[in-house]
Design an enzyme around this catalytic site. Sequence first.
Site, PDB file in Angstrom:
ATOM      1  N   SER A 103       0.823  -1.203   0.000  1.00  0.00           N
ATOM      2  CA  SER A 103       0.000   0.000   0.000  1.00  0.00           C
ATOM      3  C   SER A 103       0.866   1.265   0.000  1.00  0.00           C
ATOM      4  CB  SER A 103      -0.949  -0.040   1.204  1.00  0.00           C
ATOM      5  OG  SER A 103      -1.987   0.901   1.065  1.00  0.00           O
ATOM      6  N   LYS A 160     -22.976  16.002   9.444  1.00  0.00           N
ATOM      7  CA  LYS A 160     -21.932  16.063  10.460  1.00  0.00           C
ATOM      8  C   LYS A 160     -21.801  14.744  11.229  1.00  0.00           C
ATOM      9  CE  LYS A 160     -18.657  18.268  12.466  1.00  0.00           C
ATOM     10  NZ  LYS A 160     -17.452  18.578  11.694  1.00  0.00           N
TER      11      LYS A 160
END
Length: 314
Positions: free
Chosen positions: A146, A198
């Site tokens: 990765s 949110k």
Amino acid sequence: MNEETQAIQVLKELAMEGLKEQRRARRWGIFFKLFFIGYLLLALGMMLGLGRGLESKSALSTADKVSAVVEVKGAIMDGAEASADLLIPSLRKAFENPKTKGVILKINSPGGSPVQAGYINDEIRRLKEQYQNIPVYAVVMDMCASGGYYIAVAADKIYADKASIVGSIGVRMDSFGAVDAMQKLGIERRLYTAGDNKGMLDPFLPENPAEVAHINSMLAVTHQQFIQVVKQGRGERLKNNPELFSGLFWTGETAVELGLIDGLGSESYVARELIGAETLVNFTAEKDLIQRLTEKVSLSMKMLLNYSMTLGWI
């Protein structure tokens, strides 16, 4: 009365002897505790690698040319050993040194932050452009996955052991869901926000399909950024295999066949056979000494406390 006085005197002497014995035992106890603490501090110094800097300075002063090593070790993230804040100054010092004939990125990392890996990749490419006579090789130890591979592709060539783990070109985001558990426990979730999104991905609320779609879109964009960086670094060496960018990883031996790496070899092999400077000098910066000491002493004190309790000292 005389016999009573003698008995009292004997008792006093026995009591004093007992006190002396306790003092002797206490002194030995203190001695062994200090000895053990000293041993821990010695081990701490070895763990901190305080001798590495001296070895590097010695090698740098005696050799005519060197292979500069910069280690990418562990998770790539802000505040870690493999952070851009530590690795970028290390890379600059490695390139700037007049004795550097080549730079080796010694990588042993499962990945981490794409932002940190991106910063490091950009800086390697910038330094390569500035110092065009200094080649850069990435050498994979146990793992280059990765974000670790994101950094490796900035090198001119990549080498690994036949059993090294290479690849994992993908992006992930981890979370969890505890909605059913909360219902079974009779717990009510109370969340107050300003902004419709949110509370996105709140693990205590059911998944919202619109939120999941937004996250998947973000991951797809980041994945494409990763793919473009790999293609830019490896070019035509990459084989046309649809699984290359699927997140799979392979052994070093297979990675050669796929074009993910250029060959099999260690850092010593690269320094000796490819760079032509067998002397390895480590330029990797470390965390501030006080910070490292604080971390290690904290761990050592915990060990000492547990050991002391086991022995009955406290």
